[in-house]
Design a protein around this motif. Structure first.
Motif, PDB file in Angstrom:
ATOM      1  N   THR A  83       0.977  -1.205   0.228  1.00  0.00           N
ATOM      2  CA  THR A  83       0.185   0.133   0.459  1.00  0.00           C
ATOM      3  C   THR A  83       1.148   1.179  -0.040  1.00  0.00           C
ATOM      4  N   ALA A 109       8.090   4.852  -8.248  1.00  0.00           N
ATOM      5  CA  ALA A 109       7.228   4.003  -9.072  1.00  0.00           C
ATOM      6  C   ALA A 109       7.361   2.910 -10.363  1.00  0.00           C
ATOM      7  N   GLY A 113       7.089  -0.758 -10.048  1.00  0.00           N
ATOM      8  CA  GLY A 113       6.622  -2.078 -11.193  1.00  0.00           C
ATOM      9  C   GLY A 113       7.425  -2.703 -11.546  1.00  0.00           C
ATOM     10  N   THR A 116       6.483  -5.871  -8.664  1.00  0.00           N
ATOM     11  CA  THR A 116       4.992  -5.848  -9.131  1.00  0.00           C
ATOM     12  C   THR A 116       4.311  -6.953 -10.225  1.00  0.00           C
ATOM     13  N   GLN A 118       3.304  -4.519 -12.483  1.00  0.00           N
ATOM     14  CA  GLN A 118       2.613  -3.136 -12.451  1.00  0.00           C
ATOM     15  C   GLN A 118       3.750  -2.425 -13.951  1.00  0.00           C
ATOM     16  N   ILE A 123       1.279   2.613 -11.372  1.00  0.00           N
ATOM     17  CA  ILE A 123       0.862   3.042  -9.998  1.00  0.00           C
ATOM     18  C   ILE A 123       1.189   4.980  -9.308  1.00  0.00           C
ATOM     19  N   ILE A 126      -2.148   5.235  -9.500  1.00  0.00           N
ATOM     20  CA  ILE A 126      -3.632   4.780  -8.662  1.00  0.00           C
ATOM     21  C   ILE A 126      -3.095   5.989  -7.278  1.00  0.00           C
ATOM     22  N   VAL A 142      -1.454  -0.877  -3.870  1.00  0.00           N
ATOM     23  CA  VAL A 142      -0.893  -0.998  -5.012  1.00  0.00           C
ATOM     24  C   VAL A 142      -0.834  -2.684  -5.384  1.00  0.00           C
ATOM     25  N   THR A 143      -0.492  -3.536  -4.726  1.00  0.00           N
ATOM     26  CA  THR A 143      -1.266  -4.956  -5.090  1.00  0.00           C
ATOM     27  C   THR A 143      -1.377  -5.582  -3.723  1.00  0.00           C
ATOM     28  N   ILE A 162       5.386   3.690   1.015  1.00  0.00           N
ATOM     29  CA  ILE A 162       5.253   2.666   0.679  1.00  0.00           C
ATOM     30  C   ILE A 162       5.488   1.583   1.969  1.00  0.00           C
TER      31      ILE A 162
END
Lengths: 595, 131
Positions: A83, A109, A113, A116, A118, A123, A126, A142-143, A162
């Motif tokens: 998060t 970001a 990414g 993850t 992404q 991100i 988001i 985030v995921t 984060i």
């Protein structure tokens, strides 16, 4: 004197006033203090803490589902939600060996990414969308549910805005092995199917809570974590399944089901002397790690428990055992079996293919699987007698296994049987059973007439090692030991002499088995063109250890019991080998089938 | 103290992660695939040699491998991308322990193979023959 007295008086008054004032002020402070510290204490401290404290759940661990040897079929692993705090998402300074460097939001970001999977832009989107919704937004996901390696990689970036949330996830290490039985949970952890659902009261954990405080910059204050309520872990469900055998059986079933084009199939392997299920395979089946990979929701459970069908001729073993137990016939009782039999009550019975009148014994009726012959034995009992035997064999009620949505099968009361049903129920039509109920009939015959409760779960193992919810294991004598033994010896003749004897042959062992071929209902009172073909039996017949019951629905490429027979042979061989069953010594006693 | 606690947390995470990898490669699908990859075939024709009188129980025949050739029909999504131990990974997304195991195939395959279908013989029972 007068002055002195006056001044003394005024001094006294002044002191009195001062004291009163002092008390008034102290009282005011005390009232205020009590108000703040006692009366409004909770609200105020909640207010103040609310500005800096964060409450988060502490997850208890959901219990495991294990096989009979402790192999984990369903387990809980720690996963992490990543998060971020949108309002705090600004550039920061990272200290590296090469010196300090500034990391922009876009750069951070992109780094997250890359780990993850992404894009950096996703991100950033988001962040911007949560800020658009609420400029003071402090929380966005985030995921979800990443594993330890991803968590560590992101954590190593040391991005101050984060955060991570621990979140238990469910894994099924053996995949589709016993997936039909284990079931699955939703992505939110809600039990959805199978034992996950049926045993949820054992498995479920209780979540606790903890709070920690964070500073204005959003960083968690060290040593500020307080556990408000401890989490309680769930218990483990111990099944009777052997995961290695379960895999073998599923593989053998799937191979033959695909080769014969069957719509679905089941295999049940049950221990004769305990009633425990050691394997229950379904085809098609589900991999609980990938539930959506199984498109049809009907394929995500276990039809062995939830689908009932007309069993057909495997059922003749029950009728034969009942007639023997009632003393109405022996294994050598002679009858004449015509192709078509019109008993006179309006029923019309015929065999599966045309033949001249056969001179058969009860043994021969089973070998030839003659419907007309079986009718001539079945009618020696009253309808009520046969109905009572069927219920004692466990028909018409769901087994003791306690599987969710287990089918009870349909057994109409005997006084509702029409003339055709009266006879059809002698050879396995006009009533329905699950694959489990058929296995249980053979378990009863194999176990000297004693039916044992069908067991899938051995109990719920609590954290302290004690087992609770242990099922009852008391058997009931359904037919006499001699009736069961005679039936077993007749089924050995079926194994030796029936048309599939070469297909299902297992050298070195005495085996008792019977085929079934039943028309399948179309759901509108009629029958489809497809057949449900099956083989049930047990071995070693001289000292039975295991029941194997195989059913295939509508194998379009081989629409006879020749389709399930190779599965029976393969699975029974594997079971005998795996459990080191001692090969049989003396051959089966020969019983005449004709006269 | 705080450093030790942090280190304990890290080690617990490592243990969980490695255990997860281990149970994944211990699954029957993984064992069977690995056993077949090194040329083993399962024999579902049980034959016993009774030591007391040297009697052969059952009918010996060569193993045809009842499961041989058939691709795994019992899926396991967790094994996606996990290499066989005989085929060291080029690169996979799975945990470090999997690729670590792949570097020593000779020692890894031996414990894996007997588990594929044949459990250890019990005491007092006939010894299985292999042909």
């Amino acid at each position: 004197m007068g002055v002195s007295a006056r001044s003394t008086r005024s001094g006294k008054r002044r002191i009195a006033i001062t004291v009163v004032l002092l008390f008034a002020i102290v009282a005011l402070f005390v009232v205020r203090l009590v108000d703040i510290q006692v009366v409004r204490a909770d609200t105020l401290s909640a207010d103040s803490l609310g500005n800096r404290s964060v409450e988060q759940p502490v997850y208890g661990s959901r219990g495991d589902i294990v096989d009979a040897n402790g192999v984990v079929l369903a387990g809980t692993v720690m996963r992490y939600n990543i998060t971020l705090s949108p309002r705090n998402a600004v550039e920061f300074t990272r200290t590296t060996a090469a010196g300090d460097q500034t990391v922009t939001v876009a750069q951070a970001a992109a780094e997250v990414g890359a780990i993850t999977g992404q894009t950096g832009d996703a991100i950033l989107a988001i962040i911007s969308s949560s800020l658009a919704a609420d400029p003071a937004s402090d929380y966005a996901i985030v995921t979800k549910a990443v594993d330890v390696s991803v968590f560590r990689a992101v954590d190593a970036l040391e991005i101050p805005w984060i955060y991570f949330e621990k979140k238990p996830g469910r894994v099924y290490p053996d995949g589709a092995v016993a997936g039909n039985l284990v079931g699955f949970v939703s992505s939110e952890g809600e039990a959805q199917a199978g034992l996950e659902l049926g045993q949820d009261s054992c498995l479920a954990s209780t979540n606790g809570t903890e709070t920690y405080e964070k500073g204005a910059d959003g960083v968690r204050l060290p040593q500020s974590t307080v556990t408000e309520k401890a989490a309680v872990d769930g218990g483990d469900v111990v099944t009777t399944i052997d995961s290695d055998l379960e895999w073998f059986v599923q593989q053998a079933l799937a191979k033959q089901a695909q080769a014969t084009g069957a719509a679905w199939g089941t295999v049940v392997v049950q221990e004769v002397k305990t009633g425990k299920l050691v394997a229950v395979a379904d085809y098609p089946s589900v991999d609980p790690n990938n539930v959506n990979g199984t498109a049809n929701p009907d394929d995500r459970g276990s039809r062995a428990f939830t689908a009932s069908f007309e069993p057909g001729s495997t059922f003749k073993a029950l009728t034969a055992a009942s007639v023997l137990d009632a003393g109405k016939a022996t294994v050598g009782t002679k009858i004449t079996a015509p192709y078509r039999y019109l008993p006179g009550n309006g029923a019309n019975i015929n065999d599966s293919s045309g033949h001249a009148d056969l001179h058969l014994t009860l043994t021969g009726v089973l070998i030839e699987s003659s419907n007309t012959g079986m009718s001539k034995f079945g009618e020696l009992l009253t309808d009520q007698q046969r109905y009572d035997y069927m219920t004692k064999f466990g028909l018409g009620t769901a087994t003791e296994a306690g599987f969710p949505a287990e089918d009870s099968g349909i057994l109409h009361p005997y006084d509702e049987w029409d003339p055709q049903t009266k006879y059809a129920t002698m050879f396995g039509q006009g009533l329905t059973t699950t694959a489990l109920q058929i296995a249980s009939i053979y378990q009863t015959i194999a176990n000297k007439g004693v039916r044992l409760p069908v067991q899938l779960v051995a109990g719920c193992r609590q954290a302290d090692g004690t087992m609770t919810n242990v099922p009852a294991a008391t058997g009931t004598q359904v037919v006499s030991a001699s009736a069961a033994n005679d039936t077993s010896e007749m089924l050995e003749m079926v194994y030796q002499k029936a048309w599939l004897s070469k297909v299902w042959n297992i050298p070195g062992y005495r085996v008792a088995s019977k085929t079934g071929t039943a028309q399948m209902p179309d759901g509108h009172g009629g029958y489809t063109k497809g057949y449900l073909v099956s083989v049930s039996g047990f071995a070693p017949a001289d000292d039975p250890e295991y029941v194997v019951s195989v059913s295939l629905a509508d194998p379009v490429k081989l629409n006879s019991s020749a389709a399930p027979a190779p599965i029976f042979q393969e699975v029974m061989s594997q079971v005998l080998k795996k459990y080191r069953a001692v090969p049989s010594g003396a051959p089966a006693p020969a019983l005449p089938g004709t006269w | 103290m705080s450093r030790l606690q942090a280190s304990q947390t890290e080690l617990t995470r490592t243990a969980e992660s490695v255990t997860e990898d281990l149970v994944r490669v211990s699954s029957p699908q993984s064992l069977a695939a690995n056993a077949e990859a090194i040329g083993m075939i399962s024999n579902s024709n049980p034959v016993y040699l009774r030591l007391s009188d040297s009697a052969v129980l059952g009918a010996p025949s060569s193993a045809t491998g009842s499961q041989a050739g058939a691709a795994s029909l019992v899926p396991n999504a967790l094994l996606t991308g996990v290499p066989l131990v005989t085929q060291p990974a080029q690169s996979t997304g799975q945990g470090a322990s999997v690729s670590g195991a792949a570097t020593t195939p000779a020692t890894e395959t031996n414990p894996a193979a007997p588990n594929a279908a044949v459990p250890a013989p019990g005491t007092g029972l006939p010894t299985p023959t292999t042909r």
